[in-house]
Structures are given as structure tokens and as C-alpha cells.
Design an enzyme around this catalytic site. Sequence first.
Site, PDB file in Angstrom:
ATOM      1  N   ARG A 150       0.849  -1.206   0.000  1.00  0.00           N
ATOM      2  CA  ARG A 150       0.000   0.000   0.000  1.00  0.00           C
ATOM      3  C   ARG A 150       0.873   1.240   0.000  1.00  0.00           C
ATOM      4  O   ARG A 150       0.612   2.201  -0.706  1.00  0.00           O
ATOM      5  CB  ARG A 150      -0.953  -0.012   1.199  1.00  0.00           C
ATOM      6  CG  ARG A 150      -2.252  -0.744   0.966  1.00  0.00           C
ATOM      7  CD  ARG A 150      -2.092  -2.134   0.373  1.00  0.00           C
ATOM      8  NE  ARG A 150      -3.349  -2.828   0.227  1.00  0.00           N
ATOM      9  CZ  ARG A 150      -3.869  -3.623   1.163  1.00  0.00           C
ATOM     10  NH1 ARG A 150      -3.227  -3.849   2.292  1.00  0.00           N
ATOM     11  NH2 ARG A 150      -5.030  -4.222   0.947  1.00  0.00           N
ATOM     12  N   ASP A 179       0.082  -6.738  -3.518  1.00  0.00           N
ATOM     13  CA  ASP A 179      -1.331  -6.446  -3.273  1.00  0.00           C
ATOM     14  C   ASP A 179      -1.887  -5.731  -4.499  1.00  0.00           C
ATOM     15  O   ASP A 179      -1.161  -5.518  -5.482  1.00  0.00           O
ATOM     16  CB  ASP A 179      -1.513  -5.612  -1.987  1.00  0.00           C
ATOM     17  CG  ASP A 179      -2.781  -6.037  -1.250  1.00  0.00           C
ATOM     18  OD1 ASP A 179      -3.858  -5.954  -1.863  1.00  0.00           O
ATOM     19  OD2 ASP A 179      -2.696  -6.456  -0.090  1.00  0.00           O
ATOM     20  N   HIS A 250      -6.554  -9.873  -4.021  1.00  0.00           N
ATOM     21  CA  HIS A 250      -5.505  -8.863  -3.814  1.00  0.00           C
ATOM     22  C   HIS A 250      -4.450  -8.920  -4.924  1.00  0.00           C
ATOM     23  O   HIS A 250      -3.253  -8.795  -4.654  1.00  0.00           O
ATOM     24  CB  HIS A 250      -4.854  -9.045  -2.434  1.00  0.00           C
ATOM     25  CG  HIS A 250      -5.752  -8.622  -1.309  1.00  0.00           C
ATOM     26  ND1 HIS A 250      -5.880  -7.316  -0.923  1.00  0.00           N
ATOM     27  CD2 HIS A 250      -6.602  -9.325  -0.521  1.00  0.00           C
ATOM     28  CE1 HIS A 250      -6.750  -7.229   0.083  1.00  0.00           C
ATOM     29  NE2 HIS A 250      -7.204  -8.439   0.335  1.00  0.00           N
ATOM     30  N   GLU A 320      -9.858 -12.224   1.635  1.00  0.00           N
ATOM     31  CA  GLU A 320     -10.720 -11.253   0.947  1.00  0.00           C
ATOM     32  C   GLU A 320     -10.756 -11.479  -0.571  1.00  0.00           C
ATOM     33  O   GLU A 320     -10.620 -10.533  -1.339  1.00  0.00           O
ATOM     34  CB  GLU A 320     -10.255  -9.829   1.274  1.00  0.00           C
ATOM     35  CG  GLU A 320     -10.342  -9.535   2.761  1.00  0.00           C
ATOM     36  CD  GLU A 320      -9.813  -8.159   3.153  1.00  0.00           C
ATOM     37  OE1 GLU A 320     -10.420  -7.535   4.021  1.00  0.00           O
ATOM     38  OE2 GLU A 320      -8.778  -7.710   2.589  1.00  0.00           O
ATOM     39  N   TRP A 386      -6.877 -13.696  11.589  1.00  0.00           N
ATOM     40  CA  TRP A 386      -6.944 -12.231  11.647  1.00  0.00           C
ATOM     41  C   TRP A 386      -8.339 -11.688  11.894  1.00  0.00           C
ATOM     42  O   TRP A 386      -8.508 -10.600  12.416  1.00  0.00           O
ATOM     43  CB  TRP A 386      -6.377 -11.614  10.364  1.00  0.00           C
ATOM     44  CG  TRP A 386      -7.247 -11.702   9.132  1.00  0.00           C
ATOM     45  CD1 TRP A 386      -7.335 -12.731   8.251  1.00  0.00           C
ATOM     46  CD2 TRP A 386      -8.139 -10.684   8.642  1.00  0.00           C
ATOM     47  NE1 TRP A 386      -8.220 -12.448   7.249  1.00  0.00           N
ATOM     48  CE2 TRP A 386      -8.725 -11.175   7.457  1.00  0.00           C
ATOM     49  CE3 TRP A 386      -8.487  -9.399   9.074  1.00  0.00           C
ATOM     50  CZ2 TRP A 386      -9.656 -10.450   6.705  1.00  0.00           C
ATOM     51  CZ3 TRP A 386      -9.402  -8.661   8.327  1.00  0.00           C
ATOM     52  CH2 TRP A 386      -9.982  -9.192   7.171  1.00  0.00           C
ATOM     53  N   ASP A 413      -2.520  -0.622  12.571  1.00  0.00           N
ATOM     54  CA  ASP A 413      -3.004   0.523  11.788  1.00  0.00           C
ATOM     55  C   ASP A 413      -4.189   1.165  12.506  1.00  0.00           C
ATOM     56  O   ASP A 413      -4.495   2.332  12.287  1.00  0.00           O
ATOM     57  CB  ASP A 413      -3.374   0.125  10.344  1.00  0.00           C
ATOM     58  CG  ASP A 413      -4.206  -1.136  10.231  1.00  0.00           C
ATOM     59  OD1 ASP A 413      -4.065  -2.030  11.090  1.00  0.00           O
ATOM     60  OD2 ASP A 413      -4.988  -1.228   9.275  1.00  0.00           O
ATOM     61  N   THR A 462      -0.660  -0.447   5.613  1.00  0.00           N
ATOM     62  CA  THR A 462      -0.126   0.914   5.498  1.00  0.00           C
ATOM     63  C   THR A 462      -0.935   1.859   4.603  1.00  0.00           C
ATOM     64  O   THR A 462      -0.390   2.835   4.101  1.00  0.00           O
ATOM     65  CB  THR A 462       1.325   0.856   4.981  1.00  0.00           C
ATOM     66  OG1 THR A 462       1.342   0.155   3.736  1.00  0.00           O
ATOM     67  CG2 THR A 462       2.249   0.167   5.973  1.00  0.00           C
ATOM     68  N   GLU A 463      -2.236   1.571   4.427  1.00  0.00           N
ATOM     69  CA  GLU A 463      -3.013   2.483   3.580  1.00  0.00           C
ATOM     70  C   GLU A 463      -2.853   3.949   4.002  1.00  0.00           C
ATOM     71  O   GLU A 463      -2.739   4.828   3.147  1.00  0.00           O
ATOM     72  CB  GLU A 463      -4.511   2.129   3.635  1.00  0.00           C
ATOM     73  CG  GLU A 463      -4.903   0.881   2.869  1.00  0.00           C
ATOM     74  CD  GLU A 463      -4.926  -0.359   3.751  1.00  0.00           C
ATOM     75  OE1 GLU A 463      -4.196  -0.380   4.783  1.00  0.00           O
ATOM     76  OE2 GLU A 463      -5.650  -1.306   3.410  1.00  0.00           O
TER      77      GLU A 463
HETATM   78  C1  ACM Z   1      -6.352  -8.904   6.172  1.00  0.00           C
HETATM   79  O1  ACM Z   1      -6.376  -8.025   7.054  1.00  0.00           O
HETATM   80  N1  ACM Z   1      -7.029  -8.726   5.047  1.00  0.00           N
HETATM   81  C2  ACM Z   1      -5.573 -10.108   6.323  1.00  0.00           C
END
Ligand code: ACM
Length: 546
Positions: A150, A179, A250, A320, A386, A413, A462-463
Amino acid sequence: MDNLIPAPVRTAGDDSRAFVLDDATTLTAGPGTESTGRWLRGTLGAAFALPLAPAPKGAAGSANTIELQVDPALEPEGYRLGVDAVRGVRITGGSAAGVFWGAQTLRQLLGPEAFRRAPVRAGAERRIPLTEIEDAPRFGWRGLMLDVARHFMPKDGVLRMLDLLAAHKLNVFHFHLTDDQGWRIEIKRHPRLTEAGAWRARTKYGHRASELWDETPHGGHYTQDDIREIVAYAAERHIRVVPEIDIPGHSQAAISAYPELGNTDVVDTSALSVWDTWGINPNVLAPTDNTLRFFEGVFEEVLDLFPADTSPFIHVGGDECLKDQWKESPAAQARMAGLGLADEDELQSWFIRHFDRWLTERGRRLIGWDEILEGGLAEGAAVSSWRGYAGGVAAAEAGHDVVMCPEQQVYLDHRQDGGPDEPMPIGFVRTLEDVYRFEPVPPSLSEEAAGHILGAQANVWTEVMQDRARVDYQVFPRLAAFAEVVWSSLPAPAERDFAGFDRRMRTHYARLDALGVDYRPPSGPLPWQRRPGVLGRPIEGPPPTV
Ligand code: ACM
């Protein structure tokens, strides 16, 4: 001695008496401990202008020396550190790693000045209180995940982060290299992954709902030589690196570089560019043989760059992965029918199982985010839990190894204070104390399943961290609390002595100051308020997302 972080298992000693390092102090590094000897010379030598010359041959056991040695009778990462007024310092570790963690403790015993890169003044304090320490970690996996996709972190920043992990006795660096927003590792056989996939035209400034943009191109990547240097630097510090190539979701950066990797019967993937915003992206890999061969090629280079002894685990992401394109794609549906798969979750599982077998055949272990449980967990897979504890609990009860990193507790974050001064107020409010009370092993787990919890890691996405100072701010001081959770054998969360930890943190802030870390201070002005216009300026952010 009473301000060490993470707290050792046992300490005894006499703060009123000391051994004093001086120009005549020698350093004897026994077999296997040579790199720790170099590290001590490079750190303490620089901080105090001390030569720490090798002891003359046959002088081991003599006075005024720092002596390093391995004793396999100790726990592998455990160590004993003894300081004697006449003889000097003796560090004995169960392995070379144990000696290194003992050396980290020695640096803390010498005071915050030992963390400087150059002597602050002549005659700086070089006293080490008389001490006997016995220590060993609670967990074998004590990690930090850093997202360099990111926002790219140049190599020197990564090396510095490895030093900071080592200073906290953390031993796993999970390197999130790919990503939607960028591909960061050179792959020789697929050069466009970095030529095209490492750059995006602009960057969102703020979180998902933000309308603000930084219109300068953002990007960068690590050459294969950079990666080798990072891996070697980590190995010298007894840190294992877990490279992550995130598939099958991703993946927009990869698809934009090689459009045939995408679901071309659903979208015109040749029109895609590296994604310039945040969130969950619908452009996922097509389940074709071409995709499998392409990523086998990627992983072949990854395995060469990250050797098995320091990177036994390879992370394949798996999080995701939106299934909409697979639902719409005749090719994906035909693939599912051909494989006899019941639904798209099983298609994702087919992807992961393929690479589980592929990595196992090459002597590695696959690890993925907890979504890889959906559609059936591949045989040898380990899970990074996670989305909470549930995925990790299910995996551990089924006999799989687990790394706990629930977003509700250890996503750094997420903001660390509810006040208006936080630079980008995303996620849950998770204070230093909240992290200190994080427990990696849920009490509900059976004893056998608890044995599958390898440890825990803190994750740093780190967005909203556009530079190193912002990363520092999110990571510190909370990483110090995390380090104590995974190293020290703390009591149950409610019984933990946070006040005592907070008192020890006063010294630790001075260490972080000496290291030049832009941590969130416990009080007073925040880093950009101290140095306006320089670092990580706060801007008007969108409302919190959680
Ligand atoms: C994640 O936070 N998408 C692993």
C-alpha cells in the site's frame, strides 16, 4: 535491571554494584556466536566508542571480558546472563539465537545511551549492574507483519525495522510484498510485475471514503539483491522472514501487468491499472492452468531468495477473495464443473491446496489468512487468524498450526487513542494497555489445540501510512507491549501489571528516542506537533470505518 522490556523470566542482582566496560574490555565469541559478537561491537562499540577487541587466544574466562557461548542444555531461544564485578559479562544461550537475545538484554542494562549510533558525549555511563538473569520466550513465533504494497518502504527502512524487531526480541518478519496497489519483489521471469505492477498513478490520502488524492505516482520495488540483503540482515538478527505473495485475491497489480491472469471473459483486464484506492477488489485471478504455472514460476524465485532454514513458511495470502467474477465467468464455472467442485469457496480451496502440495514437495510450509478455511483447509496449511480468534480456534482444534493476529486486538493501523489528534482515525481504538492485555491463547482451547498456537504477530497495514514516521507512530510504543505479551509469561489479561509495565516504559521511551523512533508519546505534543510540516501531517480524515 527492573526496567527491561520484555520482562525476563527471572532476575536477581545488586543495582548498587556494577561492572564497568572500558577500553580494555575484550569480547570472546564462542562457536556459533560470532555474528552476535559483531553485532555487539557494532552497537555498543559505536554508542560508547569502545573497541571491544577480541580476547587474545586462550584468555577466555579471564577478567574484564564479555563472553558469549552456546549451551544446548538451555532452551533453544533461552539464555543466561551473568554480570560479575571483576570477570565481566557472560551470556550463555541455548542456541546462537538465545545468545543474541541475551545480547539485546545486555544493551538494555547499559541504559538508553547504548541505543545511540554514535557516542553522545565522552565518558558516557558504561556501568552494568551486577545481575543474574534467566530468560526464555513464551512463544516461538513473535512477529510483525509489514505491508509494503500500500505504501512502499525503501530497503533502508526495512533494515531499520528489523533492528527494531530485534531490540524487542521479535523473531518473525512477515513481509507483505504484493497487493492490488503494488507488486514489490523483482521476479526475473515476469519483469512486468515490477516494471508495470510496482507503480500507481496516484494515491488516496486518507481511508476508503476519503475524496483526497495525492496526485504524484507512488511505487518502488526490491531487486533480488535487495531481498537477499534483507534476508541476510534478518538472519544475522535471528529473525525468520515469511514472504507473502497474496493470491488469488488482492492481485490487481499482477493482473494489470499480465492481463491474462484475470477473468478475461468477465472484464477487460487489459484496461486495468495498479489500483489507486483502498478496499476489497473484485479483480481476482482466473483459475486457469496458465495462472498456476505463472505463480509456480513466481514461487520458484521466491524459494530461491528466501532459503528454507530462515523461511520455512511461505505465505500465500488467501484473504478477501471476492467470488463474483468466478460466479459470472463461464471459464471459471467450467473449471469448477471439471474439478467436481460444489461452489466458489471450493475453487479458492483448490487454488490453495495446489500451492500447499507444491510447497510441501519443496520442503516448505504454506501459511494463509483464515479465509483459507473456507471450502476446506489444505492438509499441511497453517493459519494466520486475523478476523478474530474463531478461525484460529477452528484450525487449531483440527490439528493445524496457528498464528494469532486478531484485528480486534493487534492491528496496529488501528488508532491508539480516541482523541481528535489521531492523524487518521481508522479502526478500533486500541491503546497501549489494550495491546498489553492481548492474550494469544483463548482459554477455551483444549490443551492439545493450544499446542498448535505457534505464537502471535502484530499486523501493520499501510493504507494511511505514507512514510516511515507514520509507520513508527502506529507501531510504537504498542509493539513494546506486544513484545512482552509474546515473550514474557504474563498472567491472565485482567491480572497483568500494566502500571508496572508503564513505569518500565519510561526508560523504554528513552531507548526509542535514542533509536530515533517517532512513537506516540504518552503525553505532550505528537511528533508532527513537535516538528510541524515535517512528518506525517494530520489531515481531515473520513469518519472511522469501524
Ligand atoms: C487482512 O487483514 N485482510 C488479512
